[in-house]
Design an enzyme around this catalytic site. Structure first.
Site, PDB file in Angstrom:
ATOM      1  N   ARG A  86       0.835  -1.188   0.000  1.00  0.00           N
ATOM      2  CA  ARG A  86       0.000   0.000   0.000  1.00  0.00           C
ATOM      3  C   ARG A  86       0.872   1.240   0.000  1.00  0.00           C
ATOM      4  O   ARG A  86       1.785   1.367   0.821  1.00  0.00           O
ATOM      5  CB  ARG A  86      -0.919   0.010   1.226  1.00  0.00           C
ATOM      6  CG  ARG A  86      -1.904   1.179   1.246  1.00  0.00           C
ATOM      7  CD  ARG A  86      -2.774   1.162   2.479  1.00  0.00           C
ATOM      8  NE  ARG A  86      -2.056   1.568   3.683  1.00  0.00           N
ATOM      9  CZ  ARG A  86      -2.632   1.908   4.831  1.00  0.00           C
ATOM     10  NH1 ARG A  86      -3.950   1.857   4.931  1.00  0.00           N
ATOM     11  NH2 ARG A  86      -1.920   2.260   5.875  1.00  0.00           N
ATOM     12  N   THR A 120      -1.011   7.671  -1.095  1.00  0.00           N
ATOM     13  CA  THR A 120      -2.261   7.558  -1.841  1.00  0.00           C
ATOM     14  C   THR A 120      -3.201   6.499  -1.258  1.00  0.00           C
ATOM     15  O   THR A 120      -4.394   6.497  -1.566  1.00  0.00           O
ATOM     16  CB  THR A 120      -1.984   7.183  -3.303  1.00  0.00           C
ATOM     17  OG1 THR A 120      -1.427   5.862  -3.354  1.00  0.00           O
ATOM     18  CG2 THR A 120      -1.004   8.157  -3.924  1.00  0.00           C
ATOM     19  N   ASP A 159       0.350  -1.810  13.767  1.00  0.00           N
ATOM     20  CA  ASP A 159       0.720  -2.424  12.493  1.00  0.00           C
ATOM     21  C   ASP A 159       0.895  -3.934  12.703  1.00  0.00           C
ATOM     22  O   ASP A 159       1.807  -4.367  13.407  1.00  0.00           O
ATOM     23  CB  ASP A 159       2.019  -1.808  11.973  1.00  0.00           C
ATOM     24  CG  ASP A 159       2.379  -2.309  10.584  1.00  0.00           C
ATOM     25  OD1 ASP A 159       2.682  -3.514  10.446  1.00  0.00           O
ATOM     26  OD2 ASP A 159       2.367  -1.498   9.649  1.00  0.00           O
ATOM     27  N   ASP A 168       4.383  -5.437  11.730  1.00  0.00           N
ATOM     28  CA  ASP A 168       5.438  -5.094  12.666  1.00  0.00           C
ATOM     29  C   ASP A 168       5.298  -5.856  13.987  1.00  0.00           C
ATOM     30  O   ASP A 168       6.287  -6.284  14.580  1.00  0.00           O
ATOM     31  CB  ASP A 168       5.433  -3.592  12.934  1.00  0.00           C
ATOM     32  CG  ASP A 168       5.914  -2.782  11.754  1.00  0.00           C
ATOM     33  OD1 ASP A 168       6.463  -3.383  10.796  1.00  0.00           O
ATOM     34  OD2 ASP A 168       5.742  -1.560  11.753  1.00  0.00           O
TER      35      ASP A 168
END
Length: 213
Positions: A103, A107, A203, A206
């Site tokens: 990703r 954007t 995340d 992570d």
């Protein structure tokens, strides 16, 4: 598109521990693995089966077995890998493909950078593993990729979802004529300005594998 939020005390218990910022990576991986198996139980209610004749120690009987072609499990790299063992534990005869998507953090659009999948998925049920349905762009792109190859039934398994991502997914896939289902442990409040789920769990990649410097 259908969305199922699994309402079960064990699901809620494990998700609470996943959310906790003090949970270390090894514990996070174990909990994610266990949670996925619970979600997979609900996600495979529509798995295709066929009659199968057997003989018990007492008498003949008719049971069922998974139909062919076999279901295909598709983790979205890299975070989806942390869900794979929990899924194939419940569905060990399934085949596994891989889809690498990234990703753009500016954007929020997803693009494919790697794939290891059959060229023809005609007649295949696919189970897509993606921990976070946040903006919805990555999962929408992955599902469309599989449909373009012929998949005719798709279930996405996500640890968490956000309302914005769920709506975008439904909107972007509205033209598809095949069943699409999302099975998740929770529908959270919203996305923040950076596209992260709130309250979320951070995340997922992570927290599963650590941050590579």
């Amino acid at each position: 598109m259908d969305t199922l939020v699994v309402d079960h005390p064990l699901v809620a218990h494990k998700l609470t521990a996943l959310r906790d910022a003090t949970t270390d990576s090894p514990t996070f991986r174990r909990l994610a693995d266990e949670l996925v198996t619970l979600l997979a139980y609900e996600a495979t209610r529509d798995v295709r089966v066929e009659p199968y004749e057997i003989r018990t120690p007492v008498a003949p009987a008719t049971g069922v077995r998974l139909s062919t072609p076999k279901p295909l499990v598709v983790p979205i790299l890299r975070a989806g890998l942390g869900m794979l063992d929990g899924m194939v534990r419940l569905l060990p005869t399934a085949e596994v493909g891989f889809l690498g998507m990234v990703r753009n953090e500016e954007t929020l659009q997803a693009s494919t950078y790697a794939e290891r999948l059959p060229d023809d998925l005609s007649g295949r049920q696919c189970y897509v593993l993606d921990p976070m349905l946040a903006t919805g762009g990555t999962l929408a792109a992955a599902i469309r990729f599989l449909v373009d190859r012929g998949a005719d039934h798709i279930t996405a398994i996500c640890l968490l979802t956000a309302p914005e991502g769920t709506k975008r997914l439904a909107d972007e896939l509205a033209d598809l004529s095949i069943p699409v289902r999302v099975v998740t442990a929770a529908m959270d409040e919203r996305l923040d300005e950076n596209g992260y789920i709130v309250p979320g769990l951070g995340d997922a990649g992570d927290r599963l594998y650590g941050v590579a410097d």
